[in-house]
Scaffold this active site. Structure first.
Site, mmCIF file in Angstrom:
data_model
loop_
_atom_site.group_PDB
_atom_site.id
_atom_site.type_symbol
_atom_site.label_atom_id
_atom_site.label_comp_id
_atom_site.label_asym_id
_atom_site.label_seq_id
_atom_site.Cartn_x
_atom_site.Cartn_y
_atom_site.Cartn_z
ATOM 1 N N HIS A 83 -13.236 2.281 0.283
ATOM 2 C CA HIS A 83 -13.190 1.238 1.330
ATOM 3 C C HIS A 83 -13.780 -0.081 0.827
ATOM 4 O O HIS A 83 -14.205 -0.920 1.631
ATOM 5 C CB HIS A 83 -14.013 1.632 2.582
ATOM 6 C CG HIS A 83 -13.428 2.733 3.408
ATOM 7 N ND1 HIS A 83 -14.225 3.647 4.062
ATOM 8 C CD2 HIS A 83 -12.147 3.048 3.701
ATOM 9 C CE1 HIS A 83 -13.444 4.495 4.726
ATOM 10 N NE2 HIS A 83 -12.188 4.155 4.514
ATOM 11 N N GLU A 114 -7.907 -5.545 5.414
ATOM 12 C CA GLU A 114 -7.855 -5.195 3.991
ATOM 13 C C GLU A 114 -6.664 -5.847 3.308
ATOM 14 O O GLU A 114 -6.754 -6.248 2.150
ATOM 15 C CB GLU A 114 -7.790 -3.666 3.846
ATOM 16 C CG GLU A 114 -9.124 -3.015 4.173
ATOM 17 C CD GLU A 114 -9.024 -1.519 4.426
ATOM 18 O OE1 GLU A 114 -8.645 -1.141 5.554
ATOM 19 O OE2 GLU A 114 -9.318 -0.744 3.519
ATOM 20 N N ARG A 148 -2.562 -2.171 -3.463
ATOM 21 C CA ARG A 148 -3.798 -1.418 -3.239
ATOM 22 C C ARG A 148 -3.775 -0.197 -4.159
ATOM 23 O O ARG A 148 -2.803 0.556 -4.188
ATOM 24 C CB ARG A 148 -3.865 -0.944 -1.796
ATOM 25 C CG ARG A 148 -5.048 -0.052 -1.566
ATOM 26 C CD ARG A 148 -5.043 0.553 -0.197
ATOM 27 N NE ARG A 148 -6.241 1.326 -0.017
ATOM 28 C CZ ARG A 148 -6.275 2.515 0.572
ATOM 29 N NH1 ARG A 148 -5.187 3.053 1.053
ATOM 30 N NH2 ARG A 148 -7.411 3.159 0.693
ATOM 31 N N ASN A 202 0.873 -1.170 0.000
ATOM 32 C CA ASN A 202 0.000 0.000 0.000
ATOM 33 C C ASN A 202 0.913 1.223 0.000
ATOM 34 O O ASN A 202 1.449 1.619 1.029
ATOM 35 C CB ASN A 202 -0.884 -0.037 1.250
ATOM 36 C CG ASN A 202 -1.842 1.134 1.304
ATOM 37 O OD1 ASN A 202 -1.808 2.016 0.446
ATOM 38 N ND2 ASN A 202 -2.698 1.142 2.316
ATOM 39 N N ARG A 216 -12.710 14.817 8.021
ATOM 40 C CA ARG A 216 -13.520 15.184 6.847
ATOM 41 C C ARG A 216 -14.959 15.454 7.279
ATOM 42 O O ARG A 216 -15.500 14.739 8.127
ATOM 43 C CB ARG A 216 -13.528 14.054 5.811
ATOM 44 C CG ARG A 216 -12.188 13.779 5.199
ATOM 45 C CD ARG A 216 -12.344 12.826 4.005
ATOM 46 N NE ARG A 216 -11.070 12.226 3.683
ATOM 47 C CZ ARG A 216 -10.840 10.904 3.688
ATOM 48 N NH1 ARG A 216 -11.808 10.048 3.972
ATOM 49 N NH2 ARG A 216 -9.654 10.453 3.391
#
Ligand code: ADP
Length: 402
Positions: free
Chosen positions: A182, A386, A93, A7, A243
């Site tokens: 996601h 993940e 990823r 990643n 956010r």
């Protein structure tokens, strides 16, 4: 069967090495502060006794290329990978696959170019993801490599849920639509829920809540995503660490014309200074919980707003699905914060959603069922993974052939 998952972010590279014969983690690491004078690599790998041993390297790492060299050297030094030929495959990823990528994809020059064309949709994420791919390909050209996209799981969403009510040409000419993110996490916990409930995934309707620093909720019908709260970018939807999630878009014009913000300042405000941090000054839910326990008003409001937003989405997705078999909480907050889970589900017993507080308060790292007995909707806390999902999808893709 050794599989490396990478990643690659703008200033960091995370990696995990799996033995996919038994899905154990052989090594994992994080290289941070690439480009700074004191970059730091923290690496863990299994020693001969089967215990995880730690190696830390602090040194200047000028760029991603130097970063991968250092990671390769540490994988070698620790004995995890002596030679890249030991790797069955590498999974990367990639944040944005646009409409081009619906599945994990074997990487070749054409795929790299297509990911490059998608940079305008994810200007912060796709470039470092691509850099990771390029450097890994150069370092291990004989190892098959696969791109796994955060957006791919949501490509099953139909137009009435993915289109914005904006002129058609913005979609057709400029790709303005909801993509969702996601996806790897929502997909992983959905599969875990199916396994736990002993039901085929394609018979299950789920609402999956990924609540980490970023947060999103997905409506899953018969195992497929039919709606999700993040939009064209990860800014839409739930309140997150920093956010804002959903706001009236006209606030942006007001900030520009009346308050004197430049466009890039608004972008930074909504992504980095808003959400929980904007409401109460901190974005870490543990700390917010501690402050709220001491009657800090802003922290209490942050939690109320956070959970209220989630509850509204649960209601909306319940309506979109018609029938819900399970509600799934995951991510750092979803897996650990019992009080947040509880508040999100408060007052929903008419929808057959009710938490058993005793079950909810048990701290567990395993899949954990927390609804009250007899409630039709199961409520599950499921640790996400993940990296393992990327490794599994990568192996499946390689086995499927070209
Ligand atoms: P990321 O999206 O960066 O992977 P995580 O999934 O690790 O983030 O989630 C980070 C969030 O989880 C932080 O807000 C952190 O405070 C919260 N968190 C972790 N453990 C707990 C806990 N025991 N109680 C409450 N919040 C927690």
């Amino acid at each position: 069967m050794k599989v490396l998952v990478i990643n690659s972010g703008s200033s960091s590279i995370k990696y995990q090495l799996f033995d996919m014969t038994d899905k154990t983690v052989l090594a994992a690491g994080l290289l941070e502060r690439i480009g700074e004078s004191a970059s730091r690599l923290t690496h863990h790998s299994r020693n001969e006794q089967g215990e995880m041993a730690k190696i830390v390297k602090t040194q200047a790492v000028a760029n991603h290329q130097a970063g991968f060299q250092l990671i390769g050297a540490v994988l070698n030094e620790s004995g995890a990978v002596r030679d890249s030929g030991e790797l069955y495959c590498i999974g990367h990823r990639v944040v944005h696959g646009g409409e081009k990528f619906r599945e994990p994809t074997l990487i070749n020059r054409e795929v790299i170019e297509t990911i490059r064309q998608l940079i305008p949709l994810a200007p912060l994420h796709n470039p470092p993801n691509l850099l990771g791919i390029e450097v890994a390909l150069a370092a291990a050209p004989q190892v098959p490599q696969v791109a796994v996209f955060d957006t791919a799981f949501h490509q099953s969403i139909r137009p009435w849920a993915f289109r914005y009510a904006l002129p058609q040409n913005l979609y057709e000419d400029h790709q303005v639509r909801r993509y969702g993110f996601h996806g790897t996490s929502h997909c992983y916990v959905a599969k875990q829920a199916a396994r736990h409930l002993n039901r085929p995934l394609d018979s299950l309707n789920l609402i999956t809540l990924h609540l980490g620093n970023g947060a999103s909720v997905t409506a899953i019908e018969n195992g497929r995503s039919i709606d999700t709260s993040m939009g064209m970018t990860p800014l839409e939807g739930l309140i997150m660490g920093t956010r804002s999630g959903d706001i009236d878009p006209a606030i942006i014009f007001y900030l520009g014309s009346q308050v004197g913000y430049a466009l890039d300042e608004v972008e930074s405000l909504l992504n980095k200074q808003s959400g929980l941090k904007g409401i109460c000054g901190v974005n870490d839910m543990r700390e917010i919980g501690q402050r709220a326990d001491k009657e800090d008003k802003a922290a209490k409001l942050a939690i109320e707003m956070y959970c209220y937003r989630i509850k509204k989405y649960i209601g909306a997705y319940y309506a979109a699905l018609g029938r819900v078999d399970a509600l799934v909480f995951t991510g750092g907050i979803g897996e650990n914060a019992a009080a947040i889970r509880s508040r999100c589900c408060e007052g929903l017993s008419r929808l057959s959603i009710e938490i058993d507080e005793d079950e909810n308060n048990i701290q567990s790292k395993a899949i954990h069922e927390i609804q009250r007995v007899k409630m039709a909707v199961k409520i599950l806390a499921i640790p996400t993974n993940e990296e393992l999902e990327i490794a599994e999808q990568t192996v499946e893709r390689i086995k499927a052939g070209s």
